[in-house]
Design a protein around this motif. Structure first.
Motif, mmCIF file in Angstrom:
data_model
loop_
_atom_site.group_PDB
_atom_site.id
_atom_site.type_symbol
_atom_site.label_atom_id
_atom_site.label_comp_id
_atom_site.label_asym_id
_atom_site.label_seq_id
_atom_site.Cartn_x
_atom_site.Cartn_y
_atom_site.Cartn_z
ATOM 1 N N HIS A 1 2.612 1.138 -11.033
ATOM 2 C CA HIS A 1 3.818 0.819 -10.244
ATOM 3 C C HIS A 1 3.656 -0.532 -9.547
ATOM 4 C CE1 HIS A 1 7.425 1.937 -7.983
ATOM 5 N NE2 HIS A 1 6.845 1.400 -6.924
ATOM 6 N N ILE B 1 0.268 4.917 -9.335
ATOM 7 C CA ILE B 1 0.400 3.946 -8.239
ATOM 8 C C ILE B 1 -0.022 2.559 -8.729
ATOM 9 C CG2 ILE B 1 -0.554 3.292 -5.988
ATOM 10 C CD1 ILE B 1 -0.618 6.344 -5.323
ATOM 11 N N SER C 1 10.280 2.823 -5.367
ATOM 12 C CA SER C 1 10.591 1.839 -4.343
ATOM 13 C C SER C 1 11.623 2.521 -3.402
ATOM 14 C CB SER C 1 11.198 0.607 -5.024
ATOM 15 O OG SER C 1 12.302 0.151 -4.314
ATOM 16 N N LEU D 1 -3.183 9.312 -0.454
ATOM 17 C CA LEU D 1 -1.933 9.479 0.299
ATOM 18 C C LEU D 1 -2.255 10.344 1.513
ATOM 19 C CD1 LEU D 1 -0.085 10.155 -2.987
ATOM 20 C CD2 LEU D 1 0.369 8.176 -1.557
ATOM 21 N N VAL E 1 6.533 7.528 -8.705
ATOM 22 C CA VAL E 1 6.381 6.580 -7.589
ATOM 23 C C VAL E 1 7.691 5.793 -7.527
ATOM 24 C CG1 VAL E 1 4.996 4.768 -6.527
ATOM 25 C CG2 VAL E 1 3.922 6.341 -8.137
ATOM 26 N N GLN F 1 0.853 -1.189 0.000
ATOM 27 C CA GLN F 1 0.000 0.000 0.000
ATOM 28 C C GLN F 1 0.886 1.236 0.000
ATOM 29 O OE1 GLN F 1 -2.563 1.039 3.080
ATOM 30 N NE2 GLN F 1 -4.305 1.052 1.688
ATOM 31 N N ILE F 2 0.500 2.238 -0.768
ATOM 32 C CA ILE F 2 1.314 3.456 -0.805
ATOM 33 C C ILE F 2 0.537 4.562 -0.118
ATOM 34 C CG2 ILE F 2 2.439 5.126 -2.310
ATOM 35 C CD1 ILE F 2 3.043 2.888 -4.230
ATOM 36 N N ARG F 3 1.151 5.167 0.904
ATOM 37 C CA ARG F 3 0.428 6.192 1.662
ATOM 38 C C ARG F 3 1.274 7.452 1.898
ATOM 39 N NH1 ARG F 3 1.240 5.315 7.566
ATOM 40 N NH2 ARG F 3 3.251 4.304 7.597
ATOM 41 N N LYS F 4 2.555 7.424 1.467
ATOM 42 C CA LYS F 4 3.422 8.577 1.726
ATOM 43 C C LYS F 4 3.715 9.364 0.454
ATOM 44 C CE LYS F 4 5.665 6.499 5.718
ATOM 45 N NZ LYS F 4 6.853 5.799 6.239
ATOM 46 N N GLU G 1 9.000 1.817 2.789
ATOM 47 C CA GLU G 1 7.761 1.833 1.992
ATOM 48 C C GLU G 1 7.985 2.404 0.585
ATOM 49 O OE1 GLU G 1 4.347 3.507 4.014
ATOM 50 O OE2 GLU G 1 5.225 3.021 5.962
ATOM 51 N N HIS G 2 7.156 1.992 -0.348
ATOM 52 C CA HIS G 2 7.115 2.655 -1.651
ATOM 53 C C HIS G 2 6.433 4.013 -1.446
ATOM 54 C CE1 HIS G 2 8.155 -0.814 -4.407
ATOM 55 N NE2 HIS G 2 8.135 -1.349 -3.203
ATOM 56 N N PHE G 3 6.770 4.999 -2.254
ATOM 57 C CA PHE G 3 6.276 6.351 -1.988
ATOM 58 C C PHE G 3 6.149 7.163 -3.276
ATOM 59 C CE2 PHE G 3 10.310 8.703 -2.496
ATOM 60 C CZ PHE G 3 11.205 7.647 -2.511
#
Ligand code: UTP
Length: 309
Positions: free
Chosen positions: A153, A150, A215, A53, A213, A6-9, A125-127
């Protein structure tokens, strides 16, 4: 196959000097210049929050305190203006939708160096990276660019995913241009990137466009990136190292209904302000009318204010 990641940043670099817009940006952040009714960086943060995000890190530097003041929740006058309907509520005004964090880049050493300041915040995290001086607007029902980035990615298990858009041949030497690995579609793989190529050497007409995006392995590539164009640590060079290492880098094209507004140069900024203001729900129609009348007047050759006789 969809990955459980999950990407949240989101990282918003905003530590550049903005010298091309001097004197307007001598003592205030260019990211705080308005596009229509809102500072550009508010539109960037809204874009990130709308894409789900909720942890936003802004990279600041000298003369950038106005950005922290702007996103401060504790602003009585603004709260009153919301209550009375003087300003329209933004997604950022909804409690719990976004947490803002700040860290300082010690000197404008380039975009790669600015993003590197986020390494502890990002952790494993992924961002997302969204440049604070460029806004992506939609003029119709199209899935958000950040959402598409996202999804691409995660689906392609990429190390980096980059937004790209077509630019005219005359502008190729102003941007990072991508080299597609195969056929160009709405999402496609890359084999290389070329920073500011001469038009005859450009591998395509698709320019890197302010949204990425990554890694978390990006940080190890930035560590290996030496000073590049302008003596700065360039994000593009770190992505090139990823490609040389055989890592997967993917591009997502802007849709026909999407537009990038940029605060880089005076002309870009002036036009962006006008276009965004013209699309304003309550004031746009009258502005169009007044602008049309203005354009019918003879063009002024210079504005004589503050000149010396
Ligand atoms: P630009 O290179 O377009 O901005 O960076 P700049 O350096 O402020 O512009 P000029 O040339 O002096 O007018 C794109 C984004 O990356 C940020 C900027 O704040 C801008 O939002 N940036 C750039 C950093 O945070 N740090 C840097 O070292 C460079």
């Amino acid at each position: 196959m969809t990955s459980p990641v999950q990407i949240r940043k989101a990282i918003i670099p905003a530590a550049g000097l903005g010298t091309r817009l001097y004197p307007a940006t001598k003592s205030q952040p260019k990211e705080m210049l308005p596009l229509g009714r809102k500072p550009a960086i508010q539109l960037v943060a809204e874009e990130a929050v709308c894409a789900g995000l909720n942890q936003i890190l802004i990279i600041t530097g000298q003369k950038k305190r106005a950005i922290e003041d702007h996103f401060d929740q504790n602003n009585q006058l603004y709260a009153e203006a919301l209550e009375t309907g003087l300003v329209q509520r933004s997604i950022l005004d909804e409690p719990g939708r976004a947490n803002f964090f700040y860290t300082r880049q010690h000197g404008p050493r380039g975009l790669g160096d600015a993003v590197y300041c986020a390494r502890d915040f990002v952790d494993a995290e992924h961002f997302v990276v969204a440049l604070g001086d460029a806004v992506i607007a939609r003029y119709g029902r199209v899935k958000r660019l950040l959402t598409r980035l996202i999804e691409a990615h995660l689906e392609r298990e990429a190390a980096a995913t980059i937004a790209v858009r077509e630019v005219p041949r005359s502008a190729l030497s102003s941007y990072g241009i991508v080299a597609p690995a195969g056929e160009v579609d709405s999402v496609f793989d890359l084999k290389d990137l070329v920073e500011k190529p001469a038009p005859e050497e450009a591998p395509s007409n698709l320019a890197i466009t302010a949204r990425y995006v990554f890694s978390p392995e990006l940080f190890s590539y930035i560590e290996r990136t030496g000073a590049g164009y302008g003596g700065e640590i360039q994000l593009t060079d770190a992505i090139k190292l990823m490609l040389q290492d055989g890592r997967r880098v993917v591009a997502v094209r802007l849709a026909p209904l999407e537009k990038r507004y940029d605060l880089g140069s005076f002309q870009d900024y002036a036009l962006a302000f006008i276009e965004v203001a013209l699309a304003d729900e309550s004031g746009g129609a009258e502005l169009r009318h007044r602008l049309q009348a203005l354009l019918e007047e003879p063009a002024p050759t210079s504005l004589l204010v503050g000149d010396q006789d």
